[in-house]
Design an enzyme around this catalytic site. Structure first.
Site, PDB file in Angstrom:
ATOM      1  N   LYS A   1      27.437  -9.768 -27.371  1.00 21.91           N
ATOM      2  CA  LYS A   1      26.608  -8.642 -28.202  1.00 21.91           C
ATOM      3  C   LYS A   1      27.768  -7.929 -28.993  1.00 21.91           C
ATOM      4  O   LYS A   1      28.656  -7.193 -28.242  1.00 21.91           O
ATOM      5  CB  LYS A   1      26.023  -7.730 -27.097  1.00 21.91           C
ATOM      6  CG  LYS A   1      25.098  -6.643 -27.995  1.00 21.91           C
ATOM      7  CD  LYS A   1      23.797  -6.168 -27.234  1.00 21.91           C
ATOM      8  CE  LYS A   1      23.309  -4.629 -27.843  1.00 21.91           C
ATOM      9  NZ  LYS A   1      22.204  -4.446 -27.707  1.00 21.91           N
TER      10      LYS A   1
ATOM     11  N   ARG B   1      18.158   0.436 -26.843  1.00 21.31           N
ATOM     12  CA  ARG B   1      16.795   0.265 -26.943  1.00 21.31           C
ATOM     13  C   ARG B   1      16.038   0.312 -25.424  1.00 21.31           C
ATOM     14  O   ARG B   1      16.717   0.105 -24.482  1.00 21.31           O
ATOM     15  CB  ARG B   1      16.430  -1.074 -27.283  1.00 21.31           C
ATOM     16  CG  ARG B   1      15.145  -1.513 -28.004  1.00 21.31           C
ATOM     17  CD  ARG B   1      15.406  -2.886 -28.764  1.00 21.31           C
ATOM     18  NE  ARG B   1      14.230  -3.543 -28.777  1.00 21.31           N
ATOM     19  CZ  ARG B   1      13.667  -4.396 -27.960  1.00 21.31           C
ATOM     20  NH1 ARG B   1      14.612  -4.886 -27.310  1.00 21.31           N
ATOM     21  NH2 ARG B   1      12.368  -5.137 -27.793  1.00 21.31           N
TER      22      ARG B   1
ATOM     23  N   ARG C   1      17.383 -18.661 -21.498  1.00 20.79           N
ATOM     24  CA  ARG C   1      17.424 -19.024 -20.258  1.00 20.79           C
ATOM     25  C   ARG C   1      18.422 -20.164 -20.217  1.00 20.79           C
ATOM     26  O   ARG C   1      18.764 -20.862 -21.273  1.00 20.79           O
ATOM     27  CB  ARG C   1      16.073 -19.843 -19.796  1.00 20.79           C
ATOM     28  CG  ARG C   1      15.193 -18.744 -19.791  1.00 20.79           C
ATOM     29  CD  ARG C   1      13.860 -19.384 -19.008  1.00 20.79           C
ATOM     30  NE  ARG C   1      13.339 -20.521 -19.977  1.00 20.79           N
ATOM     31  CZ  ARG C   1      12.636 -21.556 -19.489  1.00 20.79           C
ATOM     32  NH1 ARG C   1      12.270 -21.775 -18.295  1.00 20.79           N
ATOM     33  NH2 ARG C   1      11.957 -22.594 -20.513  1.00 20.79           N
TER      34      ARG C   1
HETATM   35  C1  BTN Z   1      20.705  -1.092 -28.493  1.00 21.50           C
HETATM   36  O1  BTN Z   1      21.361  -2.327 -28.468  1.00 21.50           O
HETATM   37  O2  BTN Z   1      19.948  -0.924 -27.364  1.00 21.50           O
HETATM   38  C2  BTN Z   1      20.469  -0.237 -29.523  1.00 21.50           C
HETATM   39  C3  BTN Z   1      21.717   0.595 -29.704  1.00 21.50           C
HETATM   40  C4  BTN Z   1      21.813   1.590 -30.691  1.00 21.50           C
HETATM   41  C5  BTN Z   1      22.776   2.735 -30.658  1.00 21.50           C
HETATM   42  C6  BTN Z   1      23.063   3.425 -31.629  1.00 21.50           C
HETATM   43  S1  BTN Z   1      24.877   4.224 -31.895  1.00 21.50           S
HETATM   44  C7  BTN Z   1      24.193   5.280 -33.070  1.00 21.50           C
HETATM   45  C8  BTN Z   1      22.763   5.639 -32.908  1.00 21.50           C
HETATM   46  N1  BTN Z   1      22.693   6.756 -32.152  1.00 21.50           N
HETATM   47  C9  BTN Z   1      22.113   6.512 -30.663  1.00 21.50           C
HETATM   48  O3  BTN Z   1      22.022   7.504 -30.004  1.00 21.50           O
HETATM   49  N2  BTN Z   1      21.852   5.355 -30.451  1.00 21.50           N
HETATM   50  C10 BTN Z   1      22.065   4.504 -32.213  1.00 21.50           C
END
Ligand code: BTN
Length: 330
Positions: A188, A123, A328
């Site tokens: 995470k 993201r 926080r």
């Molecule tokens: C995040 O936490 O920022 C989102 C991560 C999403 C990762 C997945 S892996 C499969 C799919 N292909 C990608 O390139 N990204 C998502």
């Protein structure tokens, strides 16, 4: 003559030692060619050791994903809706592959999984990194006739699907951090990335990508996340006995197919209560990282549309539809 690294990987996946001479004979190449292909395995993040007089072995066996076995593990209703299912060893990004390919026909699902992504997307422009076989990298594409109502909450609904899949296949209770993180034990475990392509005649092509840490080498776990307590994988959460990745993948595909097939009619409503039960931020002191209007306050859950509500220090309510929110410390 060359040996394809993914074929070599299949030969070593059992975690047993394999002598260079035997491998060279099996693939009808020189030992130097085996050694060269082995470098690719190391590039994929695999722990390969070469023991003199014994041979090459992986530090631990890998249950490589297999498209046919995955198809068999799906609920029959999902298998019927599946337009395409690909399982690739190496790819830049499963989201990119689906987004740039032709969308599946309306009412059908396209799915792509990769053992290793060279440019996994996270993201807000971040990278998603996982060593080969250590996680699940899975994307599903679906074409809606038009932008569905509650589209802004679709990421949250995908979070509920992932939570259910992890409960079914691994027995773990994952919390959901708005808008897209899967959380276990304050760390995470995975993330969701929804990407959209507007199509002709108002059609809307949605690709939902999910990354989950299943069993990662401890040193890559420590590097992975910008969370204060870092990342976690299912192997750690389940005391060294993670579920087969195939089982998690099958439950994810079942849940995503059901979600996509009904979302235009039902919207977010069937997922809202469960999302609220799993809300990781609820009641915590949070910081909204919005360059235009940063804010500190207390997270007060989500509204009907999936927007995050933050009660700021002066008692005002802020409705957040995008941005990064962090907890926080007290
Ligand atoms: C995040 O936490 O920022 C989102 C991560 C999403 C990762 C997945 S892996 C499969 C799919 N292909 C990608 O390139 N990204 C998502």
């Amino acid at each position: 003559m060359r040996v394809a690294p993914d074929e070599l990987l299949r030969a070593l996946a059992d975690g047993e030692p394999h002598s260079g001479t035997e491998l060279a004979r099996e693939f009808d190449v020189t030992r130097a060619a085996i050694w060269k292909a082995m470098r690719k395995l190391v590039h994929w993040g695999l722990d390969v050791s070469a023991v003199p007089g014994i041979g090459y072995r992986l530090a631990r066996p890998i249950d490589l994903l297999d498209a046919r076995a995955l198809r068999r593990a799906l609920a029959p209703r999902t298998a019927r809706r599946l337009a395409r299912l690909e399982v690739l060893t190496e790819l830049d990004s499963t989201n990119r592959r689906l987004l740039e390919g032709a969308p599946p026909p309306a009412g059908e699902l396209a799915a792509c999984l990769a053992e290793f992504q060279t440019a996994g997307r996270g993201r807000r422009g971040r990278r998603w990194v996982a060593p080969l076989g250590g996680g699940l990298c899975i994307s599903c594409g679906w074409q809606f006739a038009g932008a569905p109502r509650d589209l802004s909450a679709l990421t949250l609904a995908v979070g509920v699907v992932a939570r259910r899949a992890l409960k079914d296949a691994a027995g773990v209770d994952v919390a959901l951090k708005w808008p897209n993180d899967l959380v276990l034990d304050e760390r995470k475990l995975g993330g969701i990335l929804l990407e959209l392509a507007a199509e002709a005649q108002g059609r809307c092509y949605v690709v939902a990508g999910i990354g989950i840490n299943v069993a990662l080498p401890p040193k890559s776990l420590a590097r992975l996340s910008d969370w204060p307590r870092g990342a976690i994988d299912l192997a750690t959460a389940m005391r060294g006995a993670p579920p087969p990745r195939l089982a998690v993948a099958a439950r994810l595909l079942d849940g995503l197919a059901d979600l996509f097939a009904s979302f235009a009619d039902t919207g977010f409503a069937p997922y809202r209560a469960e999302w609220r039960d799993a809300d990781y931020l609820l009641g915590r002191r949070v910081k909204l990282d919005d360059p235009a209007a940063p804010a500190n306050g207390t997270a007060r859950g989500i509204d009907r549309d999936g927007a995050l509500l933050i009660e700021t220090v002066n008692g005002a309510r802020r409705r957040v539809i995008s941005g990064d929110v962090s907890v926080r410390s007290a």
